[in-house]
Structures are given as C-alpha cells and as structure tokens.
Design a protein around this motif. Structure first.
Motif, PDB file in Angstrom:
ATOM      1  N   HIS A 103       8.116  13.992   2.187  1.00 30.04           N
ATOM      2  CA  HIS A 103       7.077  13.100   1.837  1.00 30.04           C
ATOM      3  C   HIS A 103       7.341  11.701   2.752  1.00 30.04           C
ATOM      4  N   MET A 104       7.906  11.628   3.702  1.00 30.19           N
ATOM      5  CA  MET A 104       8.053  10.504   4.473  1.00 30.19           C
ATOM      6  C   MET A 104       6.839  10.091   5.072  1.00 30.19           C
ATOM      7  N   ALA A 105       6.437   8.987   5.404  1.00 28.55           N
ATOM      8  CA  ALA A 105       5.110   8.626   6.231  1.00 28.55           C
ATOM      9  C   ALA A 105       3.914   9.471   5.508  1.00 28.55           C
ATOM     10  N   TYR A 106       3.688   9.897   4.092  1.00 30.78           N
ATOM     11  CA  TYR A 106       2.816  10.880   3.849  1.00 30.78           C
ATOM     12  C   TYR A 106       1.208  10.246   4.055  1.00 30.78           C
ATOM     13  N   ASP A 107       0.687  10.885   4.758  1.00 26.26           N
ATOM     14  CA  ASP A 107      -0.718  10.808   5.138  1.00 26.26           C
ATOM     15  C   ASP A 107      -1.007   9.296   5.766  1.00 26.26           C
ATOM     16  N   PHE A 108      -0.007   8.690   6.436  1.00 25.87           N
ATOM     17  CA  PHE A 108       0.115   7.607   7.238  1.00 25.87           C
ATOM     18  C   PHE A 108      -1.087   7.643   8.006  1.00 25.87           C
ATOM     19  N   HIS A 109      -1.310   8.624   8.602  1.00 31.62           N
ATOM     20  CA  HIS A 109      -2.327   8.838   9.755  1.00 31.62           C
ATOM     21  C   HIS A 109      -3.794   8.440   9.036  1.00 31.62           C
ATOM     22  N   LYS A 110      -4.002   8.600   7.893  1.00 32.25           N
ATOM     23  CA  LYS A 110      -5.350   8.111   7.224  1.00 32.25           C
ATOM     24  C   LYS A 110      -5.511   6.564   7.102  1.00 32.25           C
ATOM     25  N   LEU A 111      -4.508   5.846   7.102  1.00 29.96           N
ATOM     26  CA  LEU A 111      -4.244   4.382   6.797  1.00 29.96           C
ATOM     27  C   LEU A 111      -5.237   3.497   7.813  1.00 29.96           C
ATOM     28  N   PRO A 112      -4.882   3.591   9.124  1.00 28.34           N
ATOM     29  CA  PRO A 112      -5.446   2.688   9.893  1.00 28.34           C
ATOM     30  C   PRO A 112      -6.943   2.600   9.700  1.00 28.34           C
ATOM     31  N   ASP A 113      -7.666   3.414   9.797  1.00 30.39           N
ATOM     32  CA  ASP A 113      -9.105   3.541   9.484  1.00 30.39           C
ATOM     33  C   ASP A 113      -9.566   3.139   7.744  1.00 30.39           C
ATOM     34  N   VAL A 142       0.866  -1.071   0.017  1.00 27.92           N
ATOM     35  CA  VAL A 142       0.042   0.017  -0.040  1.00 27.92           C
ATOM     36  C   VAL A 142       0.861   1.090   0.213  1.00 27.92           C
ATOM     37  N   ASN A 143       0.864   1.978  -1.173  1.00 25.99           N
ATOM     38  CA  ASN A 143       1.575   3.088  -1.249  1.00 25.99           C
ATOM     39  C   ASN A 143       1.145   4.511  -1.267  1.00 25.99           C
ATOM     40  N   THR A 144       1.538   5.294  -0.422  1.00 21.84           N
ATOM     41  CA  THR A 144       0.491   6.683  -0.018  1.00 21.84           C
ATOM     42  C   THR A 144       0.960   7.664  -1.187  1.00 21.84           C
ATOM     43  N   ALA A 145       2.033   7.267  -2.190  1.00 19.63           N
ATOM     44  CA  ALA A 145       2.090   8.167  -3.182  1.00 19.63           C
ATOM     45  C   ALA A 145       0.870   8.597  -4.091  1.00 19.63           C
ATOM     46  N   GLY A 146      -0.048   7.555  -3.957  1.00 18.61           N
ATOM     47  CA  GLY A 146      -1.543   7.841  -4.867  1.00 18.61           C
ATOM     48  C   GLY A 146      -1.949   9.034  -4.162  1.00 18.61           C
ATOM     49  N   LEU A 147      -2.021   9.129  -2.835  1.00 22.24           N
ATOM     50  CA  LEU A 147      -2.785  10.351  -2.104  1.00 22.24           C
ATOM     51  C   LEU A 147      -1.999  11.621  -2.533  1.00 22.24           C
ATOM     52  N   LYS A 148      -0.644  11.610  -2.757  1.00 23.74           N
ATOM     53  CA  LYS A 148       0.217  12.636  -2.884  1.00 23.74           C
ATOM     54  C   LYS A 148       0.001  13.133  -4.239  1.00 23.74           C
ATOM     55  N   TYR A 149      -0.498  12.289  -5.363  1.00 26.11           N
ATOM     56  CA  TYR A 149      -0.689  12.583  -6.594  1.00 26.11           C
ATOM     57  C   TYR A 149      -2.354  13.077  -6.859  1.00 26.11           C
ATOM     58  N   GLY A 150      -2.795  12.977  -5.519  1.00 29.41           N
ATOM     59  CA  GLY A 150      -4.449  13.516  -5.794  1.00 29.41           C
ATOM     60  C   GLY A 150      -5.335  12.454  -6.033  1.00 29.41           C
ATOM     61  N   MET A 151      -5.062  11.151  -5.916  1.00 27.57           N
ATOM     62  CA  MET A 151      -6.036  10.153  -6.042  1.00 27.57           C
ATOM     63  C   MET A 151      -6.827  10.002  -4.825  1.00 27.57           C
ATOM     64  N   ASN A 152      -7.931   9.596  -4.916  1.00 25.78           N
ATOM     65  CA  ASN A 152      -8.873   9.094  -3.611  1.00 25.78           C
ATOM     66  C   ASN A 152      -8.207   8.006  -2.797  1.00 25.78           C
ATOM     67  N   ASP A 153      -7.487   7.153  -3.238  1.00 26.48           N
ATOM     68  CA  ASP A 153      -6.823   6.121  -2.481  1.00 26.48           C
ATOM     69  C   ASP A 153      -5.532   6.060  -2.687  1.00 26.48           C
ATOM     70  N   PRO A 154      -4.759   5.396  -1.759  1.00 26.23           N
ATOM     71  CA  PRO A 154      -3.286   4.917  -2.257  1.00 26.23           C
ATOM     72  C   PRO A 154      -3.131   3.975  -3.182  1.00 26.23           C
ATOM     73  N   ASN A 155      -2.015   3.979  -3.727  1.00 21.83           N
ATOM     74  CA  ASN A 155      -1.821   2.536  -4.819  1.00 21.83           C
ATOM     75  C   ASN A 155      -1.551   1.492  -3.761  1.00 21.83           C
ATOM     76  N   PRO A 156      -2.671   0.337  -4.339  1.00 23.06           N
ATOM     77  CA  PRO A 156      -3.590   0.306  -5.391  1.00 23.06           C
ATOM     78  C   PRO A 156      -4.729   0.628  -4.901  1.00 23.06           C
ATOM     79  N   HIS A 157      -5.657   0.787  -5.779  1.00 19.78           N
ATOM     80  CA  HIS A 157      -7.381   1.243  -5.326  1.00 19.78           C
ATOM     81  C   HIS A 157      -7.480   0.205  -4.327  1.00 19.78           C
ATOM     82  N   HIS A 158      -8.685   0.808  -3.681  1.00 19.50           N
ATOM     83  CA  HIS A 158      -9.069   0.084  -2.616  1.00 19.50           C
ATOM     84  C   HIS A 158      -9.839  -1.808  -2.862  1.00 19.50           C
TER      85      HIS A 158
END
Length: 269
Positions: A236-246, A195-211
């Motif tokens: 960009h380290m730990a980018y949006d990691f706070h969103k991942l548990p939920d 699960v790669n949070t660069a997807g969120l950095k690029y403005g996607m609704n999900d990290p990569n890959p899609h949910h």
C-alpha cells in the motif's frame, strides 16, 4: 512524479504487522527518494475488539528507525515522524509526548470522537451520515484551536471513509462554517494539510480530503500540502500516487511539501 511518502506505519503501530525493513525495501523498489514513518500514538484510545492500544513504544521505535536510517542512507532518505491521535481531553499529554523529541514531522489526526472511532459501525449508528461528519469536524476545530504541536492535519475528512449510507453526498457548503474556521485556523498557525491516498484505497472518488476541501484550503491562502499513502503494509505504499499530479494540478496545487526537522520544503509537482 511524487517521490516522497509522508504517512507510513509499521509494526510499531498497533494496526500494522509490517517490519520497517520490508517497508523501506519496498519504497526503494518504487523509486521513492524520501519516506517518513509516522507511527500511531493515540492516548486513551478506547477498548476495541482488536485490543489495539495505539501507544507507541518510542525508545524502541526511535532506535530501530535510526539504525535503518544509517543502514539505507545511500539508497533512500528516512525521516522520523509520528501521527498523534488528538482528542480535546489529551492535548496536554500529546504536547508532553513530542516535547524535546527530534521529530522531522508530526501529523495531527482525529481518530476518536466521543470515545468512538468512525471506523467502527457504532459511530455512524449513533450519529447518522451528515450529522456524524459534522460532529467529527467539530472535534477537529477544538483540537486545532488548542493544539499547535503538529506540522499538518491528517486526513481531515477521515470519518467520511466509513459512511455506509449510499444516499450521502459530501457538499462543502453543508459544512462551510466549520471547515472554513478549521482551515483558517490551520493556516493562521502556519500549519498544513495532508492529501492521503487511503481514501482511494477505500473506494472513494478522491483521496482524503475531498477535492473541495483542498481547493478551499488553497483559496484561503494555504500552501503546505504533504502527500501520504497511510500505508500499513508494503503493497500500500505510494498507493495511487501516479494519479495525484493531474488531480492536484487541476485544483491549483503547484507544489507538495516534505518536512525535515519540522521545517517545510516545497517540491514542484
């Protein structure tokens, strides 16, 4: 909290200028307990405007990493990884590269299809939107069917980051035959996905890959999921990691994975 970032690049990767020490100090300031550097090694990467070759200077990288590992051992765990850019034509060379090398962790990734990177506009000009994504998945299937020297497959829908067609929507059902075969192959080989949070950095609704890809991986029996920011600089380290548990819990994920000596260890979310 997610306390491990398992996809990081420094100036040892062609597309980063960040010193490893700066990345480590940022990780400590963020409260991370474990990080793994996964520098790019993409054999036969095509000519590009930035003149990146993506070939890793392994001796220099290894020496620097193990020096940093010792220097910061009382503050953070630093593990030794690599991100292999896989193409059907380079799999033997990739196997030779990692053979007998004591990596803790290896990401297998597809960055190049038909000598084009989906990051560059020419890819989706050649293969529009949905067709381009399908063609990308076809190459992943070739790679996972013939290559086994990796721990997880990175950002499985990497190409989707760069689709510019505003009318495009990802639907798992459009690619289910391909993706089910890819995921089953990964699982059957005892490998995982990232699960790669660069997807969120690029403005996607999900990290990569899609949910839906993550959900299907779990439905098929997959258990190994690592978390990575794909950070190329400290901010960009730990980018949006706070969103991942939920987010992950909503899909049925209960554990994330770290690797030491290429062996998975499971950590409760």
């Amino acid at each position: 909290m997610i306390l491990a970032d398992y996809h990081l690049h420094t100036s040892f990767s062609s597309d980063s200028e960040s010193p490893m020490e700066d990345m480590i100090k940022k990780a400590i300031s963020l409260g991370l307990k474990t990080i793994c550097f996964t520098e790019h090694h993409d054999i036969d990467y095509p000519n590009n405007p930035d003149d990146f070759d993506f070939l890793l200077d392994l001796p220099s990288y290894k020496e620097n990493l193990f020096t940093m590992k010792e220097q910061f051992k009382d503050q953070i765990e630093i593990n030794y990884g690599v991100e292999l850019g896989l193409m059907p034509t380079t799999l033997k060379k990739c196997s030779d590269f990692v053979k007998d090398e004591p990596f803790d962790f290896i990401i297998g990734s597809t960055h190049i299809v038909d000598f084009m990177d989906p990051y560059d506009a020419i890819y989706f000009e050649t293969y529009p939107a949905g067709k381009g994504l399908a063609h990308y998945f076809e190459d992943i299937l070739k790679n996972v069917s013939s290559f086994d020297d990796y721990c997880v497959y990175g950002h499985i829908d990497y190409a989707a980051r760069y689709i510019k067609d505003p009318s495009f929507e990802f639907h798992y059902s459009d690619y289910s035959d391909l993706l089910d075969t890819i995921l089953k192959t990964i699982i059957d080989h005892g490998k995982g996905i990232e699960v790669n949070t660069a997807g969120l950095k690029y403005g996607m609704n999900d990290p990569n890959p899609h949910h839906d890809i993550i959900k299907r991986y779990l439905e098929l029996g997959g258990e190994i999921i690592t978390i990575g920011s794909d950070g190329h600089c400290p901010e960009h380290m730990a980018y949006d990691f706070h969103k991942l548990p939920d987010f992950l819990s909503s899909l049925g994920v209960r554990y994330y994975t770290i690797f030491r000596n290429k062996k998975p260890e499971f950590i409760k979310l």
